[in-house]
Design a protein around this motif. Structure first.
Motif, mmCIF file in Angstrom:
data_model
loop_
_atom_site.group_PDB
_atom_site.id
_atom_site.type_symbol
_atom_site.label_atom_id
_atom_site.label_comp_id
_atom_site.label_asym_id
_atom_site.label_seq_id
_atom_site.Cartn_x
_atom_site.Cartn_y
_atom_site.Cartn_z
ATOM 1 N N GLY A 1 -6.412 11.263 -6.271
ATOM 2 C CA GLY A 1 -6.633 10.038 -7.056
ATOM 3 C C GLY A 1 -5.855 8.862 -6.474
ATOM 4 N N TYR A 2 -4.599 9.127 -6.152
ATOM 5 C CA TYR A 2 -3.737 8.073 -5.597
ATOM 6 C C TYR A 2 -4.189 7.722 -4.176
ATOM 7 N N ASN A 3 -4.486 8.771 -3.364
ATOM 8 C CA ASN A 3 -5.002 8.533 -2.009
ATOM 9 C C ASN A 3 -6.240 7.641 -2.068
ATOM 10 N N GLY B 1 0.841 -1.188 0.000
ATOM 11 C CA GLY B 1 0.000 0.000 0.000
ATOM 12 C C GLY B 1 0.870 1.229 0.000
ATOM 13 N N SER B 2 0.563 2.156 0.907
ATOM 14 C CA SER B 2 1.320 3.413 0.939
ATOM 15 C C SER B 2 0.919 4.217 2.165
ATOM 16 N N ILE B 3 1.786 5.123 2.585
ATOM 17 C CA ILE B 3 1.395 6.112 3.593
ATOM 18 C C ILE B 3 0.200 6.910 3.058
ATOM 19 N N ALA B 4 0.075 6.950 1.727
ATOM 20 C CA ALA B 4 -1.051 7.650 1.089
ATOM 21 C C ALA B 4 -2.389 6.963 1.371
ATOM 22 N N ALA B 5 -2.353 5.761 1.927
ATOM 23 C CA ALA B 5 -3.587 5.073 2.325
ATOM 24 C C ALA B 5 -4.039 5.528 3.705
ATOM 25 N N ASP C 1 2.907 -0.552 4.124
ATOM 26 C CA ASP C 1 2.639 0.812 3.669
ATOM 27 C C ASP C 1 3.884 1.692 3.766
ATOM 28 N N PRO C 2 4.635 1.791 2.676
ATOM 29 C CA PRO C 2 5.831 2.635 2.727
ATOM 30 C C PRO C 2 5.534 4.097 2.453
ATOM 31 N N GLY C 3 6.464 4.921 2.923
ATOM 32 C CA GLY C 3 6.448 6.331 2.558
ATOM 33 C C GLY C 3 7.341 6.539 1.354
ATOM 34 N N MET C 4 8.257 7.485 1.465
ATOM 35 C CA MET C 4 9.090 7.831 0.310
ATOM 36 C C MET C 4 10.174 6.778 0.072
ATOM 37 N N ASP D 1 13.748 10.564 7.908
ATOM 38 C CA ASP D 1 13.526 11.965 7.518
ATOM 39 C C ASP D 1 12.072 12.274 7.167
ATOM 40 N N GLN D 2 11.183 11.308 7.318
ATOM 41 C CA GLN D 2 9.774 11.543 6.971
ATOM 42 C C GLN D 2 8.890 11.188 8.166
ATOM 43 N N ALA D 3 8.052 12.132 8.588
ATOM 44 C CA ALA D 3 7.191 11.868 9.749
ATOM 45 C C ALA D 3 5.713 11.874 9.386
ATOM 46 N N ALA E 1 2.912 11.970 5.465
ATOM 47 C CA ALA E 1 2.907 11.988 3.999
ATOM 48 C C ALA E 1 3.628 13.230 3.449
ATOM 49 N N ARG E 2 3.432 14.377 4.095
ATOM 50 C CA ARG E 2 4.068 15.589 3.593
ATOM 51 C C ARG E 2 4.946 16.275 4.651
ATOM 52 N N THR E 3 5.332 15.540 5.681
ATOM 53 C CA THR E 3 6.189 16.103 6.730
ATOM 54 C C THR E 3 7.581 15.497 6.566
ATOM 55 N N VAL F 1 7.406 8.223 -12.797
ATOM 56 C CA VAL F 1 6.112 7.876 -13.412
ATOM 57 C C VAL F 1 5.071 8.930 -13.031
ATOM 58 N N ARG F 2 5.055 9.304 -11.736
ATOM 59 C CA ARG F 2 4.064 10.295 -11.271
ATOM 60 C C ARG F 2 4.187 11.582 -12.089
ATOM 61 N N PHE F 3 5.452 12.002 -12.375
ATOM 62 C CA PHE F 3 5.657 13.245 -13.109
ATOM 63 C C PHE F 3 5.883 13.007 -14.601
ATOM 64 N N PRO G 1 -4.384 11.725 3.521
ATOM 65 C CA PRO G 1 -4.610 12.438 2.268
ATOM 66 C C PRO G 1 -3.678 13.644 2.200
ATOM 67 N N TYR G 2 -3.252 14.008 1.017
ATOM 68 C CA TYR G 2 -2.414 15.211 0.877
ATOM 69 C C TYR G 2 -2.765 15.931 -0.416
ATOM 70 N N PRO G 3 -2.569 17.270 -0.448
ATOM 71 C CA PRO G 3 -2.943 18.045 -1.636
ATOM 72 C C PRO G 3 -2.280 17.480 -2.888
ATOM 73 N N GLU H 1 11.199 4.256 -9.443
ATOM 74 C CA GLU H 1 10.669 4.992 -10.602
ATOM 75 C C GLU H 1 9.346 5.690 -10.250
ATOM 76 N N PHE H 2 8.905 5.552 -8.981
ATOM 77 C CA PHE H 2 7.595 6.076 -8.572
ATOM 78 C C PHE H 2 7.382 7.535 -8.985
ATOM 79 N N SER H 3 8.351 8.396 -8.625
ATOM 80 C CA SER H 3 8.154 9.828 -8.899
ATOM 81 C C SER H 3 8.334 10.140 -10.384
HETATM 82 C C1 8X3 Z 1 4.235 6.530 -1.239
HETATM 83 C C2 8X3 Z 1 4.511 7.782 -1.961
HETATM 84 O O1 8X3 Z 1 4.001 10.272 -2.296
HETATM 85 O O2 8X3 Z 1 2.250 8.955 -1.335
HETATM 86 O O3 8X3 Z 1 3.400 5.680 -1.973
HETATM 87 O O4 8X3 Z 1 4.194 9.480 0.003
HETATM 88 S S1 8X3 Z 1 3.684 9.156 -1.365
#
Ligand code: 8X3
Length: 250
Positions: free
Chosen positions: A149-151, A136-140, A179-182, A239-241, A243-245, A190-192, A143-145, A186-188
């Motif tokens: 869609g991904y959340n 999964g993801s920390i995005a589960a 559920d990983p964070g950053m 270094d991550q506390a 989704a966006r911290t 692909v995202r961008f 939610p973050y701005p 290739e995640f970013s």
């Molecule tokens: C983890 C990436 O950007 O949602 O899936 O923290 S992010």
């Protein structure tokens, strides 16, 4: 070694195994003694990795029923399913959302898990000690701005995992959500949509997780004794506390 528990090694399927967390997990599980079957759309990449680690590969598009069926038809058994295929597309606010991107995120992250799990559950139950792992993801959780869609897709995955855990209670199948964070993959990129410079800025000044760090968590979960179910693991870089911290140096 995992293989010594039974007459033959436990068979693990890893989706999205052509790169990042999937590739690292395939490698790690092969080292742990699993017979590994890699699935991904990029057939050449999984063939190459499979031959390096003594595993098998078969092309797999988790968004396509026929592809899932053809992949599963190559398996004579399955003990562990690692649902890793997925990813994010775009970081636009809802008011600018391209719903085709949302559709694709739902199809890979959410329906992909449903397709693969539904297809392999009979084999996982029959194994007598099955295990469904979902990346999964920390995005589960947060939610973050720009993440809607991904959340939504990952929140959905989390709901499915919770339901599965209850539906399978009493049957010999464990269900684990990692559920990983950053994580630098290739995640970013692909995202961008291939914008390498923007992608590299995501990890600027901080130390992200590596795919191997996440593979380590997956390996831990699937090598516990059968009666132990690691329900959920949130794993973030120091270094991550949230989704966006994120702490960035310099
Ligand atoms: C983890 C990436 O950007 O949602 O899936 O923290 S992010």
């Amino acid at each position: 070694m995992t293989g010594s528990r039974a007459s033959r090694p436990r068979l693990a399927v890893v989706t999205g195994a052509s790169s990042g967390i999937g590739a690292a997990t395939a490698q790690r599980l092969a080292r742990e003694g699993f017979e590994v079957v890699l699935g991904a759309r990029r057939a050449e990449r999984i063939e190459q990795l499979a031959s390096q680690i003594g595993a098998r590969s078969h092309p797999l598009d988790v968004t396509d029923d026929a592809s899932v069926e053809a992949f599963c038809a190559t398996l004579d058994r399955c003990d562990v399913l690692v649902n890793n295929a997925g990813g994010a597309i775009g970081l636009e606010p809802v008011e600018e959302a391209d719903l085709a991107d949302w559709q694709q995120m739902f199809d890979t992250n959410l329906l992909g898990v449903a397709r693969m799990t539904r297809a392999l559950l009979p084999a996982l139950v029959a194994s007598g000690d099955g295990h469904v792992v979902v990346v999964g993801s920390i995005a589960a959780h947060e939610p973050y701005p720009g993440g809607a869609g991904y959340n939504a897709a990952k929140f959905g995955v989390r709901a499915v995992v919770g339901v599965l855990r209850q539906e399978l209670l009493g049957r010999p199948v464990r269900v684990t959500e990692i559920d990983p964070g950053m994580v630098e993959t290739e995640f970013s990129l692909v995202r961008f949509r291939g914008d390498a410079e923007r992608a590299s800025r995501v990890y600027e000044g901080m130390t992200p997780l590596t795919p191997e760090d996440v593979a380590d968590c997956i390996a831990f979960a699937v090598t516990r004794p059968s009666h132990v179910n690691i329900d959920q693991m949130i794993v973030l870089a120091r270094d991550q506390a949230g989704a966006r911290t994120v702490h960035r140096r310099g």
